[in-house]
Design an enzyme around this catalytic site. Structure first.
Site, PDB file in Angstrom:
ATOM      1  CD1 TRP A  10     -10.057  -2.850   2.812  1.00 28.71           C
ATOM      2  CD2 TRP A  10     -11.619  -1.579   1.837  1.00 28.71           C
ATOM      3  NE1 TRP A  10     -11.249  -3.500   2.936  1.00 28.71           N
ATOM      4  CE2 TRP A  10     -12.241  -2.734   2.342  1.00 28.71           C
ATOM      5  CE3 TRP A  10     -12.411  -0.630   1.185  1.00 28.71           C
ATOM      6  CZ2 TRP A  10     -13.604  -2.973   2.214  1.00 28.71           C
ATOM      7  CZ3 TRP A  10     -13.775  -0.855   1.055  1.00 28.71           C
ATOM      8  CH2 TRP A  10     -14.361  -2.022   1.564  1.00 28.71           C
ATOM      9  CE  LYS A  11      -1.303  -1.055   2.204  1.00 31.65           C
ATOM     10  NZ  LYS A  11       0.039  -1.433   1.791  1.00 31.65           N
ATOM     11  CD  GLU A  99       1.507   1.863   2.005  1.00 32.82           C
ATOM     12  OE1 GLU A  99       0.333   2.213   2.208  1.00 32.82           O
ATOM     13  OE2 GLU A  99       1.812   0.700   1.643  1.00 32.82           O
ATOM     14  CD  GLU A 169       1.750  -3.433   7.815  1.00 33.57           C
ATOM     15  OE1 GLU A 169       0.817  -4.156   7.454  1.00 33.57           O
ATOM     16  OE2 GLU A 169       1.880  -2.259   7.434  1.00 33.57           O
ATOM     17  N   GLY A 175       3.480  -5.110  -0.349  1.00 38.35           N
ATOM     18  CA  GLY A 175       3.094  -4.948  -1.754  1.00 38.35           C
ATOM     19  C   GLY A 175       4.130  -5.475  -2.736  1.00 38.35           C
ATOM     20  CB  SER A 215       3.593 -10.078   0.446  1.00 40.01           C
ATOM     21  OG  SER A 215       4.005  -8.953  -0.286  1.00 40.01           O
ATOM     22  N   GLY A 236      -3.017  -5.988   3.211  1.00 38.44           N
ATOM     23  CA  GLY A 236      -3.236  -4.934   2.217  1.00 38.44           C
ATOM     24  C   GLY A 236      -3.963  -5.506   1.010  1.00 38.44           C
ATOM     25  N   GLY A 237      -3.209  -5.789  -0.044  1.00 37.58           N
ATOM     26  CA  GLY A 237      -3.779  -6.226  -1.323  1.00 37.58           C
ATOM     27  C   GLY A 237      -4.833  -7.319  -1.207  1.00 37.58           C
TER      28      GLY A 237
END
Ligand code: 13P
Length: 252
Positions: A10-11, A99, A169, A175, A215, A236-237
């Protein structure tokens, strides 16, 4: 044989009520969703781990953290130790996300110490690796990923390595909406598995789940997961929407 895993990172997203809402939606939808043999994991911000792990008992997902301190306990303001995570009844923890490497200058040596902390506390590390765009353009992706895997993980014994999950990744795909092609993903995953086989033998390599991240969405998950060395995804998103996340989890 290795597990199929779909994990949601979820970051730094969702306030408390939004997180509660997403967890409730997942629990409700999972009651009528067949995931086959795919293990679903959610990695919410640390503040919501308890919220998620309270629900994970009754439903079908496991819970992970997004990071851990390399230290035991003590004067490290803002950090969370593996000991604390172990007490939250969770199973997994992401380490070495790009990140964290980029914005917090994490090195492979620190990542190795975080992996050690997690293993000491019976938590399974999901260790991220991947090259940035300039490295791929210079055809250095294999060299970069090899260094990350060797320096971050190859101090472990074969027995310890059995608890490792790897996430490839490519940073240029995170993203950005730009996904690695199924061929690019397969090529790198097979390479990572060959490194593991060389160091720990074919059995350990065959049993290691290697996830793709960057993505990944319902529209491309099937073709990515169809590759023999792609054992799932770190999402992620698309993990922030219950329907998208579950559609990805059903893409095997
Ligand atoms: P996106 O799926 O948003 O590209 O993020 C991937 C990722 O970084 C998961 O850890």
């Amino acid at each position: 044989m290795r597990k199929h895993i779909v994990a949601g990172n979820w970051k730094m997203n969702k306030n408390f009520s939004e997180a509660d809402d997403l967890i409730n939606q997942l629990v409700e939808k999972l009651e009528s969703t067949d995931l086959g043999d795919t293990q679903l994991i959610i990695c919410p911000p640390a503040l919501y781990i308890e919220l998620a792990s309270d629900q994970s008992d009754e439903s079908y997902f496991m819970v992970g953290a997004q990071d851990v301190s390399e230290h035991d306990n003590g004067a490290y303001t803002g950090e969370i130790s593996a000991d604390m995570l172990e007490n939250m009844a969770i199973d997994y923890c992401i380490v070495g996300h790009s990140e964290r490497r980029a914005y917090h200058h994490e090195t492979d040596e620190q990542i190795a110490r975080k992996v050690d902390q997690l293993l000491k506390h019976d938590l399974r590390p999901i260790v991220c690796c991947g090259e940035v765009l300039e490295e791929r353009e210079a055809n250095k992706q294999f060299e970069v990923v090899k260094r990350q895997i060797v320096d971050g993980l190859f101090h472990l014994t074969a027995e310890q390595f059995a608890d490792i999950v790897i996430a490839y990744e490519p940073v240029w795909a995170i993203g950005t909406g730009k996904t690695a092609t199924p061929e690019q993903a397969q090529e790198m995953h097979a390479y990572i598995r060959s490194l593991i086989a060389e160091k720990y033998g074919a059995e350990v390599a065959d049993n290691t789940s290697i996830l793709y991240g960057g993505s990944c969405k319902p529209s491309n998950a099937k073709e990515l997961f169809a590759n023999p060395d792609v054992d799932g995804g770190l999402i992620g998103g698309a993990s922030l929407k219950a329907d998208d996340f579950l559609a990805i989890a059903q893409s095997f």
